[in-house]
Each structure stands twice: as C-alpha cells, then as structure tokens.
Design an enzyme around this catalytic site. Structure first.
Site, PDB file in Angstrom:
ATOM      1  CG  MET A  30      -1.866  27.165  -0.037  1.00 42.13           C
ATOM      2  SD  MET A  30      -0.854  27.417   1.411  1.00 42.13           S
ATOM      3  CE  MET A  30       0.660  27.984   0.684  1.00 42.13           C
ATOM      4  CG  HIS A  34       0.932  30.577 -10.770  1.00 38.77           C
ATOM      5  ND1 HIS A  34       1.130  29.317 -11.288  1.00 38.77           N
ATOM      6  CD2 HIS A  34       1.352  30.517  -9.483  1.00 38.77           C
ATOM      7  CE1 HIS A  34       1.667  28.537 -10.370  1.00 38.77           C
ATOM      8  NE2 HIS A  34       1.802  29.235  -9.254  1.00 38.77           N
ATOM      9  CG  HIS A  37      -2.082  27.550  -8.990  1.00 41.71           C
ATOM     10  ND1 HIS A  37      -1.625  28.831  -8.760  1.00 41.71           N
ATOM     11  CD2 HIS A  37      -1.673  26.814  -7.927  1.00 41.71           C
ATOM     12  CE1 HIS A  37      -0.987  28.872  -7.602  1.00 41.71           C
ATOM     13  NE2 HIS A  37      -0.985  27.666  -7.081  1.00 41.71           N
ATOM     14  CE  LYS A 151       7.691  26.698  -7.480  1.00 39.62           C
ATOM     15  NZ  LYS A 151       7.318  26.645  -6.087  1.00 39.62           N
TER      16      LYS A 151
HETATM   17  P1  AMP Z   1       0.186  26.288  -3.988  1.00 39.11           P
HETATM   18  O1  AMP Z   1      -0.979  27.182  -4.241  1.00 39.11           O
HETATM   19  O2  AMP Z   1       1.506  26.945  -4.170  1.00 39.11           O
HETATM   20  O3  AMP Z   1       0.059  25.526  -2.693  1.00 39.11           O
HETATM   21  O4  AMP Z   1       0.151  25.179  -5.132  1.00 39.11           O
HETATM   22  C1  AMP Z   1      -0.996  24.408  -5.378  1.00 39.11           C
HETATM   23  C2  AMP Z   1      -0.626  23.294  -6.341  1.00 39.11           C
HETATM   24  O5  AMP Z   1      -0.148  23.860  -7.559  1.00 39.11           O
HETATM   25  C3  AMP Z   1       0.502  22.401  -5.793  1.00 39.11           C
HETATM   26  O6  AMP Z   1       0.248  21.059  -6.140  1.00 39.11           O
HETATM   27  C4  AMP Z   1       1.710  22.938  -6.504  1.00 39.11           C
HETATM   28  O7  AMP Z   1       2.750  21.989  -6.654  1.00 39.11           O
HETATM   29  C5  AMP Z   1       1.117  23.307  -7.863  1.00 39.11           C
HETATM   30  N1  AMP Z   1       1.974  24.301  -8.527  1.00 39.11           N
HETATM   31  C6  AMP Z   1       2.502  25.420  -7.970  1.00 39.11           C
HETATM   32  N2  AMP Z   1       3.302  26.054  -8.859  1.00 39.11           N
HETATM   33  C7  AMP Z   1       3.279  25.299  -9.986  1.00 39.11           C
HETATM   34  C8  AMP Z   1       3.918  25.416 -11.267  1.00 39.11           C
HETATM   35  N3  AMP Z   1       4.743  26.417 -11.557  1.00 39.11           N
HETATM   36  N4  AMP Z   1       3.664  24.456 -12.192  1.00 39.11           N
HETATM   37  C9  AMP Z   1       2.836  23.412 -11.913  1.00 39.11           C
HETATM   38  N5  AMP Z   1       2.208  23.251 -10.728  1.00 39.11           N
HETATM   39  C10 AMP Z   1       2.427  24.175  -9.776  1.00 39.11           C
END
Ligand code: AMP
Length: 283
Positions: A30, A34, A37, A151
């Site tokens: 989304m 960081h 990702h 996570k």
């Molecule tokens: P999001 O943008 O938060 O929807 O996350 C996108 C993907 O990145 C999802 O599969 C999350 O689980 C993964 N993700 C988010 N934060 C972390 C983190 N700190 N370490 C590893 N993967 C992450």
C-alpha cells in the site's frame, strides 16, 4: 522500471514475459515504502526474472474511514526507492481499475475461523477487503512467486487460504518473509510515519512485550504472561485491542502450553490513535 496504471496493459506485459518462460515475482503493497517492503522486493529480485510491485491503498480493507484518510502517501519517494532497488515493474492503479464495478459490490470469501479472531474480530470486514484486492491483483499479475511479510501474520494465513480456495495454489508459490525492525525493535510499518516523537519512543514497548512473552512462556501461566504484557503496554500509554497467544499453524488461541508445539504471540494496540500490530513466533 516500467510503470503501469491499467490492469489490461500489465496483464498483457505479464503474458508476454511468461510466454518467454520468465518467472514473475510479485510484492503487493500500500506504499509509503520502508526497508521492510524493500526486503521483499530484494527476495523477489533474487528468485525471479521479473519483479512486479503494486502500490494501491485498498479502500475496501479499511473498516475505519479515518484510518484510510490518514494513511501515509509518499509516492514520489516510493518510485525513487523502487527504481533504486532494481524493481522491474510498478503497478499503480486508480481505484476504478481494481474495482470496475465500484467498491460497494462486495464479494464473500469463505475465511471460516480466521475471520472471527484477532484482526478479524477487531476489524470487521477487513479480511474480506484484503481478499477482494488480492484476488483481483493475483488474477492480473498471475505471479509464480508471491512475497508477503510475517509482520502481518494473520493476513498471510488469510491470503494462503484465498489462494487455496481459488485453486491458485497450483501456480503461485507463497513466500513469507521475516519482519524488518528498527534498531530499537519496533516493527517497520508505514503507519509509524504517523507517530509523533513521544509515541515513537513508547512504541518500542510493543516489541519488548513480545520479548517478555517469549522469555516468560516457560515459567509462567499463559494468562499471567498475557496479563503482564498487557500491563506493560497500558502503562506505556497504549490502548490494547488484544494480546494473544495462539497455535502458529492454526491461530487457535491457547490458555496453556507445555512447550511442545510452535506458537505465536500477537499484539494489536493503539498509541496516540495509531494502531500498530506485531507478532513473534515462539519455539
Ligand atoms: P503494506 O504496505 O503494509 O500493506 O505491506 C505490504 C507487504 O509488506 C505485506 O506483505 C506486509 O506484510 C509486508 N511488510 C510490512 N511491514 C513489513 C516489515 N516490517 N517487514 C517485512 N515485511 C513487511
């Protein structure tokens, strides 16, 4: 890096790659990227011929409209980071490309028990929204490898179920990647950008509570461990949704443990109105 905004164009591109026997890795996000990702992108780059990252703030998974409105957007920086990482493709669709029939038309995925506990219980409808977007994205990208972060532990289980339900498990391999943390242990998250200095400092207590749970599970009762971890969080100013311990493969909540099976401690709590989640596998 190639940027696609239209699902049809991306799908055509993918078909062409697959006709040439090239392996596709997919990292859905989304945005507000960081290093967590980017670690997923790196994994994908090393195991595939083409890596596709999507950035789409999915409206159907936000049960709280305020949370959606405040979700951080840093698209220029994200594009810069993705270019630098070597990512091949960015899919940046507008809402109508993902939901041509609008966001009100809801599908219903049979998530069973997973939808009734933890995030499912505290964020009604959230996982249905996650499945809606993932179902659509996976059909557009049809990757060989999908990369998700531990996570979001329960989300990984939900997406695994979605893949099985739709029969995509025959073509998609799911890779669950470790949680990237800040130097003080706070799990990296796009929502961390919303923490002020004081909340950011306190946020590390979430990680410390998980460490406490991990180290106490062998000599305290499950209920006492949970109560003490919750106390640590509330003393630091958190408003706790849950502190739970569950079977790592089933997410069945446990109230006793003799050290035999793999379990996972999971926490969701608000600090200054920002909702954070984290988890730690034990044994
Ligand atoms: P999001 O943008 O938060 O929807 O996350 C996108 C993907 O990145 C999802 O599969 C999350 O689980 C993964 N993700 C988010 N934060 C972390 C983190 N700190 N370490 C590893 N993967 C992450």
């Amino acid at each position: 890096m190639i940027l696609f905004k239209r699902a049809g164009d991306l799908h055509k591109y993918i078909e062409e790659q697959q006709r040439n026997d090239l392996k596709i890795g997919f990292v859905p996000t989304m945005g507000a990227l960081h290093p967590g990702h980017l670690s997923l992108i790196e994994r994908s780059l090393s195991g595939n011929d083409r890596t596709v990252c999507s950035i789409f703030v999915n409206p159907t998974q936000f049960n709280d409209p305020e949370d959606l409105r405040k979700y951080p957007v840093t698209i220029e920086k994200d594009i810069f980071e993705l270019e630098r990482s070597g990512c091949d493709v960015l899919f940046l669709p507008p809402v109508q490309e993902i939901y041509p029939e609008g966001t009100d038309k809801r599908l219903n995925f049979d998530l069973g028990y997973l939808e009734t506990v933890l995030e499912g219980k505290f964020r009604p409808g959230h996982f249905q929204g996650v499945c809606m977007v993932m179902d659509r994205l996976l059909k557009i990208v049809s990757p060989d490898n999908l990369y998700l972060g531990q996570k979001d532990y329960q989300q990984c289980m939900v997406i695994k179920r979605l893949i099985n339900l739709s029969g995509m498990d025959k073509t998609i391999h799911l890779n669950i990647c470790p949680t990237f943390r800040e130097s003080d242990g706070l799990a990296m998250s796009s929502r961390n950008l919303r923490l002020n200095e004081e909340a950011r400092e306190k946020a590390t207590i979430m990680y410390r509570s998980l460490l406490f749970i991990k180290s106490s599970m062998y000599n305290m009762s499950v209920n006492n461990v949970k109560a003490e971890a919750e106390r640590m969080l509330t003393n630091a100013g958190f408003r706790v949704d849950y502190v739970e311990i569950a079977g790592a493969d089933t997410l069945n909540l446990i109230d006793s443990w003799n050290g035999d099976k793999k379990i996972v401690a999971l926490i969701a709590a608000f600090i200054n109105n920002v909702r954070l989640i984290d988890n730690m596998i034990i044994n």
